[in-house]
Design an enzyme around this catalytic site. Structure first.
Site, PDB file in Angstrom:
ATOM      1  N   TYR A  16      20.405  42.968  40.010  1.00 27.73           N
ATOM      2  CA  TYR A  16      19.600  42.204  39.037  1.00 27.73           C
ATOM      3  C   TYR A  16      20.050  42.560  37.611  1.00 27.73           C
ATOM      4  O   TYR A  16      20.268  41.680  36.772  1.00 27.73           O
ATOM      5  CB  TYR A  16      18.124  42.548  39.243  1.00 27.73           C
ATOM      6  CG  TYR A  16      17.182  41.994  38.198  1.00 27.73           C
ATOM      7  CD1 TYR A  16      16.716  40.688  38.261  1.00 27.73           C
ATOM      8  CD2 TYR A  16      16.737  42.799  37.133  1.00 27.73           C
ATOM      9  CE1 TYR A  16      15.838  40.189  37.298  1.00 27.73           C
ATOM     10  CE2 TYR A  16      15.872  42.309  36.169  1.00 27.73           C
ATOM     11  CZ  TYR A  16      15.415  41.016  36.264  1.00 27.73           C
ATOM     12  OH  TYR A  16      14.556  40.521  35.308  1.00 27.73           O
ATOM     13  N   ASN A  52      14.853  30.611  30.960  1.00 31.71           N
ATOM     14  CA  ASN A  52      13.942  31.634  31.476  1.00 31.71           C
ATOM     15  C   ASN A  52      13.947  31.796  32.999  1.00 31.71           C
ATOM     16  O   ASN A  52      13.720  32.889  33.500  1.00 31.71           O
ATOM     17  CB  ASN A  52      12.520  31.279  30.990  1.00 31.71           C
ATOM     18  CG  ASN A  52      11.442  32.087  31.682  1.00 31.71           C
ATOM     19  OD1 ASN A  52      11.212  33.252  31.354  1.00 31.71           O
ATOM     20  ND2 ASN A  52      10.776  31.478  32.662  1.00 31.71           N
TER      21      ASN A  52
HETATM   22  P1  NAI Z   1       7.932  34.920  37.550  1.00 34.55           P
HETATM   23  O1  NAI Z   1       8.414  35.169  38.933  1.00 34.55           O
HETATM   24  O2  NAI Z   1       6.529  35.257  37.191  1.00 34.55           O
HETATM   25  O3  NAI Z   1       8.190  33.382  37.154  1.00 34.55           O
HETATM   26  C1  NAI Z   1       9.455  32.805  37.339  1.00 34.55           C
HETATM   27  C2  NAI Z   1       9.326  31.303  37.414  1.00 34.55           C
HETATM   28  O4  NAI Z   1      10.646  30.782  37.623  1.00 34.55           O
HETATM   29  C3  NAI Z   1       8.476  30.832  38.605  1.00 34.55           C
HETATM   30  O5  NAI Z   1       7.607  29.796  38.201  1.00 34.55           O
HETATM   31  C4  NAI Z   1       9.498  30.343  39.610  1.00 34.55           C
HETATM   32  O6  NAI Z   1       9.020  29.293  40.453  1.00 34.55           O
HETATM   33  C5  NAI Z   1      10.612  29.850  38.693  1.00 34.55           C
HETATM   34  N1  NAI Z   1      11.913  29.791  39.347  1.00 34.55           N
HETATM   35  C6  NAI Z   1      12.439  30.666  40.245  1.00 34.55           C
HETATM   36  N2  NAI Z   1      13.636  30.248  40.656  1.00 34.55           N
HETATM   37  C7  NAI Z   1      13.879  29.082  40.004  1.00 34.55           C
HETATM   38  C8  NAI Z   1      14.963  28.154  40.014  1.00 34.55           C
HETATM   39  N3  NAI Z   1      16.009  28.324  40.824  1.00 34.55           N
HETATM   40  N4  NAI Z   1      14.890  27.074  39.202  1.00 34.55           N
HETATM   41  C9  NAI Z   1      13.806  26.876  38.422  1.00 34.55           C
HETATM   42  N5  NAI Z   1      12.754  27.691  38.389  1.00 34.55           N
HETATM   43  C10 NAI Z   1      12.787  28.790  39.172  1.00 34.55           C
HETATM   44  O7  NAI Z   1       8.978  35.707  36.608  1.00 34.55           O
HETATM   45  P2  NAI Z   1       8.806  36.253  35.112  1.00 34.55           P
HETATM   46  O8  NAI Z   1       8.452  37.675  35.185  1.00 34.55           O
HETATM   47  O9  NAI Z   1       7.969  35.326  34.342  1.00 34.55           O
HETATM   48  O10 NAI Z   1      10.323  36.206  34.616  1.00 34.55           O
HETATM   49  C11 NAI Z   1      10.852  35.173  33.796  1.00 34.55           C
HETATM   50  C12 NAI Z   1      12.207  35.608  33.266  1.00 34.55           C
HETATM   51  O11 NAI Z   1      12.064  36.810  32.519  1.00 34.55           O
HETATM   52  C13 NAI Z   1      13.229  35.916  34.359  1.00 34.55           C
HETATM   53  O12 NAI Z   1      14.502  35.479  33.957  1.00 34.55           O
HETATM   54  C14 NAI Z   1      13.196  37.423  34.457  1.00 34.55           C
HETATM   55  O13 NAI Z   1      14.395  37.951  34.973  1.00 34.55           O
HETATM   56  C15 NAI Z   1      12.971  37.783  33.006  1.00 34.55           C
HETATM   57  N6  NAI Z   1      12.411  39.111  32.799  1.00 34.55           N
HETATM   58  C16 NAI Z   1      11.208  39.471  33.353  1.00 34.55           C
HETATM   59  C17 NAI Z   1      10.706  40.744  33.181  1.00 34.55           C
HETATM   60  C18 NAI Z   1       9.427  41.202  33.803  1.00 34.55           C
HETATM   61  O14 NAI Z   1       9.154  42.406  33.770  1.00 34.55           O
HETATM   62  N7  NAI Z   1       8.591  40.312  34.373  1.00 34.55           N
HETATM   63  C19 NAI Z   1      11.423  41.733  32.364  1.00 34.55           C
HETATM   64  C20 NAI Z   1      12.672  41.236  31.826  1.00 34.55           C
HETATM   65  C21 NAI Z   1      13.130  39.988  32.034  1.00 34.55           C
END
Ligand code: NAI
Length: 251
Positions: free
Chosen positions: A155, A90
């Site tokens: 992205y 994730n």
């Molecule tokens: P978010 O920004 O709310 O949470 C992401 C988490 O990943 C944070 O806790 C951050 O500290 C952690 N993180 C960042 N870089 C990291 C690394 N190098 N190693 C370990 N942890 C790391 O993001 P969200 O929205 O929860 O996204 C989660 C996943 O879902 C991502 O892969 C994102 O691309 C994908 N996604 C999100 C969408 C959205 O609309 N929010 C839509 C489609 C996919």
């Protein structure tokens, strides 16, 4: 309540957003969940909240872009449990900029986390998923891997690659009893999308084109992940589940 009873689950980037909601749901469903994040303090806090409720959780500081962190994580799980039943790949970031202005450093960071990190997790978790006998690997792709939007080209390229990786690994891992699937959410309200969803005109235009007329929540995605993690999806591999996918209606 017990859809993941006795399962060991790893969720990367699970101190916030979709990852946190997924880890919380998995723990509530009986899994021992590994909450891992580059934000180690927040991961510790999230795990402590679960254990205080009598649920099973461990925390580790893991930056998925650092090979040594991932090696240490897999070793710790191997020593404690000898297997991994579920991996939610994730952890992801976005660098929002017009493509033509994107710096090399921006692209390298995006690639290091969203591609190199996710590929590393998918590869290094293999022996432990195999040891489960019923492993499930869930990759976070995105609707942006299939549709275009300004400022999201690079992205989207990383997310499209995750969809392709999912299809290839589904075939390669299936003989070992490991299911590989992807989730491709539309806009989900998290820190990742907060800035853009705060732009009222954008937000309204997007909502007008979103079939359910609301943005997704982290819990919506967590519930879809729960299905793929559970034995209910025991026959399904190589599928991509879209969550709302509002952009589809726009095009
Ligand atoms: P978010 O920004 O709310 O949470 C992401 C988490 O990943 C944070 O806790 C951050 O500290 C952690 N993180 C960042 N870089 C990291 C690394 N190098 N190693 C370990 N942890 C790391 O993001 P969200 O929205 O929860 O996204 C989660 C996943 O879902 C991502 O892969 C994102 O691309 C994908 N996604 C999100 C969408 C959205 O609309 N929010 C839509 C489609 C996919």
């Amino acid at each position: 309540m017990d859809r993941l009873k006795d399962k060991i689950a790893l969720v990367t980037g699970s101190a916030a957003g979709i990852g946190l909601a997924t880890a919380q749901l998995f723990a509530a469903e009986g899994a021992h969940v590994y909450i891992t994040d580059v934000a180690g303090d927040a991961a510790e806090k999230a795990a402590a909240e679960l254990t205080a409720k009598g649920l099973k959780a461990s925390a580790m500081t893991v930056d998925v872009s650092r090979g040594q962190d991932v090696t240490a994580l897999m070793r710790a799980i191997e020593q404690q449990h000898k297997k991994l039943d579920v991996v939610v790949n994730n952890a992801g970031i976005n660098v929002r900029t017009d493509f033509r202005n994107m710096s090399d450093a921006d692209w390298v960071r995006l690639r290091e986390v969203n591609l190199d990190g996710m590929i590393r997790i998918a590869r290094d978790a293999f022996p432990l998923l195999k040891a489960s006998g019923r492993g499930s690997l869930i990759n976070l792709a995105s609707i942006m891997g299939h549709r275009g939007m300004r400022t999201l080209a690079a992205y989207g390229a990383t997310k499209g690659a995750m969809s392709a990786l999912t299809r290839g690994l589904a075939v390669e891992y299936a003989p070992f009893g490991i299911r590989v699937n992807a989730l491709a959410p539309g806009f989900i309200e998290t820190a990742l999308t907060e800035r853009v969803l705060r732009i009222e005109a954008f937000s309204k235009a997007l909502l007008d084109r979103t079939p359910m007329r609301r943005f997704g929540t982290s819990e919506d995605v967590a519930n879809a992940a729960l299905f793929f993690a559970s034995d209910e999806s025991g026959y399904i591999t190589g599928a991509e589940l879209a969550i709302d996918g509002g952009m589809q209606a726009a095009l």
